[in-house]
Design an enzyme around this catalytic site. Structure first.
Site, PDB file in Angstrom:
ATOM      1  N   ASP A  90       0.841  -1.201   0.000  1.00 27.21           N
ATOM      2  CA  ASP A  90       0.000   0.000   0.000  1.00 27.21           C
ATOM      3  C   ASP A  90       0.874   1.248   0.000  1.00 27.21           C
ATOM      4  O   ASP A  90       1.437   1.621   1.026  1.00 27.21           O
ATOM      5  CB  ASP A  90      -0.910  -0.013   1.228  1.00 27.21           C
ATOM      6  CG  ASP A  90      -1.916   1.124   1.227  1.00 27.21           C
ATOM      7  OD1 ASP A  90      -1.971   1.866   0.227  1.00 27.21           O
ATOM      8  OD2 ASP A  90      -2.644   1.277   2.225  1.00 27.21           O
ATOM      9  N   ASP A 133      -1.538   6.886  -6.236  1.00 30.84           N
ATOM     10  CA  ASP A 133      -1.613   5.848  -5.205  1.00 30.84           C
ATOM     11  C   ASP A 133      -1.848   4.499  -5.855  1.00 30.84           C
ATOM     12  O   ASP A 133      -2.946   4.199  -6.326  1.00 30.84           O
ATOM     13  CB  ASP A 133      -2.734   6.150  -4.216  1.00 30.84           C
ATOM     14  CG  ASP A 133      -2.942   5.002  -3.237  1.00 30.84           C
ATOM     15  OD1 ASP A 133      -1.940   4.391  -2.827  1.00 30.84           O
ATOM     16  OD2 ASP A 133      -4.103   4.711  -2.884  1.00 30.84           O
TER      17      ASP A 133
END
Length: 495
Positions: free
Chosen positions: A107, A325
């Site tokens: 992540d 992201d």
């Protein structure tokens, strides 16, 4: 060479579905390797409602934006639906002495590495991803060290992360609460992080370094769901407690990492702590003093024609900006950019595709290939860097209608919010380099199942200090062929 001189290393990684990994370079140095896998539920293709995917992204955004100065909240999401295959990227890490192995989700929108502790409540004990669910047992590690409230380490952590001091237990605790009701809580601990270090001639040594990570004792919400359960989350953000920052501060790795996510077939790709080199790379600066990967988006073009969007829409302030992201599945555009983009795409395909609305989502029905009909879209960034998107980079295959194919816009409109988030929908099939040392991000189109060149130039004083590194030279061995179930993704850490 003389102390302080420059060193050059090059690694070549060959990556296929059942990957055979070969690494070689001239000169010495360490190369650290972790297997990174893309997982999907075994033996089935799962269709998710688009609302579920957005909810998952919303949870990621809540985690990603939790500590963002300026108080950005969760993004409102519409109630549309779209078929989508369940999937996530994870890597296997080993923690403690003797090492305990965990599958942790990668992540880049968060910072902390945490895994579920053996005392965890509300934690799933099986996973629909076909991977074993493991729990870290502090009592089984001879090198674990709790972080007490009185230690200066705890004071430092509290200043830079979601941490608090528990006077009842005298532990440095953490608690992450997410906007969708999910969350994790536990304590920070100090223990060994194990990895494989490859030296010259493809020899491998078992290596380790002591790092701070979270040991979670409680999970909530979607994190407890067994269908896509993992053992924890591996944050790759810029925070001082991220693994990349900790290893860099110890002088073990550079402050740059790269990924190439394969959008074809079963997915996969490469994630590298080091710089993937390609002659067609373009770079744009990161917005300074931001905790996430914010870029200066300036304009959007369709088939080379700039759209009438006020550049102020993309400015980075405490309440708006553009974030890259890789942990986000879709892509989220502010309303002032979404509407003209969709209008331009629709206008360009009116002669070849029928425009429809499916459950509130803009879709198109056509009988030919999308690459022959739909336009290219370009996101223009500061410094002249252009992120070129093919139709498959912004469309989702949504099924069939009257024998024709239905494709829907994969961008999600963010109403009443001013933050654009570029997720895997537009990042796939490209090399992305996050150069934290030079505060820039670069990219280029690439076949992510192909060989990549990884190189790094560094000074001896900055990166050759191995005082914090433990290497077991008795374990040197030739790198064997490795095959992972559901795997074609490797994490290669270069230092």
């Amino acid at each position: 060479m003389a102390a302080g001189g420059l060193f050059f290393m090059e690694a070549v990684v060959v990556l296929m579905a059942a990957s055979v990994v070969t690494a070689f370079w001239g000169g010495g140095g360490f190369q650290q390797i972790l297997p990174l896998e893309r997982a999907s539920p075994i033996g089935e293709t799962v269709e998710l409602e688009l609302e579920e995917i957005k909810a998952r992204d919303r949870a990621r955004h809540s985690r990603m934006l939790q500590g963002f100065s300026g108080g950005i909240a969760n993004f409102p999401v519409g109630g549309t639906s779209d078929p989508y295959a369940v999937g996530l990227y994870y890597t296997k890490v080993r923690l403690g002495s003797p090492p305990q192995e965990f599958s942790v989700q990668i992540d880049t929108g968060s910072d902390i590495l945490w895994v579920a502790c053996s005392s965890c409540s509300n934690c799933p004990h099986n996973s629909g991803l076909g991977i074993p669910v493991n729990f870290f047992d502090p009592a089984a590690s001879s090198t674990v060290a709790p972080i007490s409230c009185s230690e200066s380490m705890c004071s430092s952590i509290i200043q830079i992360s979601s941490a608090e001091c528990s006077t009842d237990t005298n532990r440095c605790d953490f608690s992450f609460q997410y906007g969708d009701g999910s969350g994790a809580s536990g304590s920070y601990i100090y223990d060994r992080f194990h990895f494989d270090s490859i030296l010259g001639n493809s020899l491998v040594a078992n290596s380790s370094a002591s790092i701070v990570f979270g040991c979670s004792t409680s999970l909530y919400g979607d994190l407890t769901r067994p269908d896509r359960a993992v053992d924890g989350i591996f944050g790759f953000g810029q925070h001082g407690l991220s693994v990349i920052s900790q290893l860099s501060s110890l002088g073990l790795t550079p402050r740059v990492f790269s990924h190439c996510l394969n959008g074809q077939g079963n997915g996969g790709g490469i994630l590298v702590l080091g710089e993937i080199m390609d002659p067609s790379m373009v770079y744009t600066p990161l917005v300074p003093s931001q905790p996430h990967y914010n870029l200066y988006l300036q304009s959007i073009a369709v088939n080379g024609q700039s759209l009438p969007i006020d550049e102020a829409v993309f400015m980075t302030t405490g309440t708006q900006g553009t974030i890259v992201d890789s942990g986000t599945t879709l892509a989220y555009l502010v309303e002032a950019a979404y509407d003209p983009l969709v209008a331009a795409i629709t206008s360009s395909v009116t002669q070849f595709a029928r425009s429809i609305t499916s459950k509130g989502n803009q879709c198109y029905v056509l009988s030919t290939s999308v690459s022959e009909v739909f336009p290219t879209v370009a996101f223009m960034f500061n410094g002249g860097a252009s992120l070129l998107l093919r139709p498959v980079d912004y469309l989702l295959h949504s099924g069939f209608l009257d024998g024709a194919t239905v494709w829907c816009i994969g961008f999600i409109k963010i109403e009443n919010q001013r933050t654009t988030i570029l997720g895997d929908l537009v990042l796939k099939d490209k090399i992305f380099v996050y150069d934290l040392a030079r505060q820039r991000i670069g990219w280029t189109d690439f076949d992510c199942s192909s060989t990549v060149n990884v190189s790094i130039t560094y000074g001896r004083d900055e990166f050759m200090n191995t005082g914090q590194l433990t290497v077991s030279r008795s374990s040197f061995r030739t790198v064997p062929n490795k095959t992972y179930a559901n795997c074609s993704l490797l994490l290669l850490l270069v230092s």
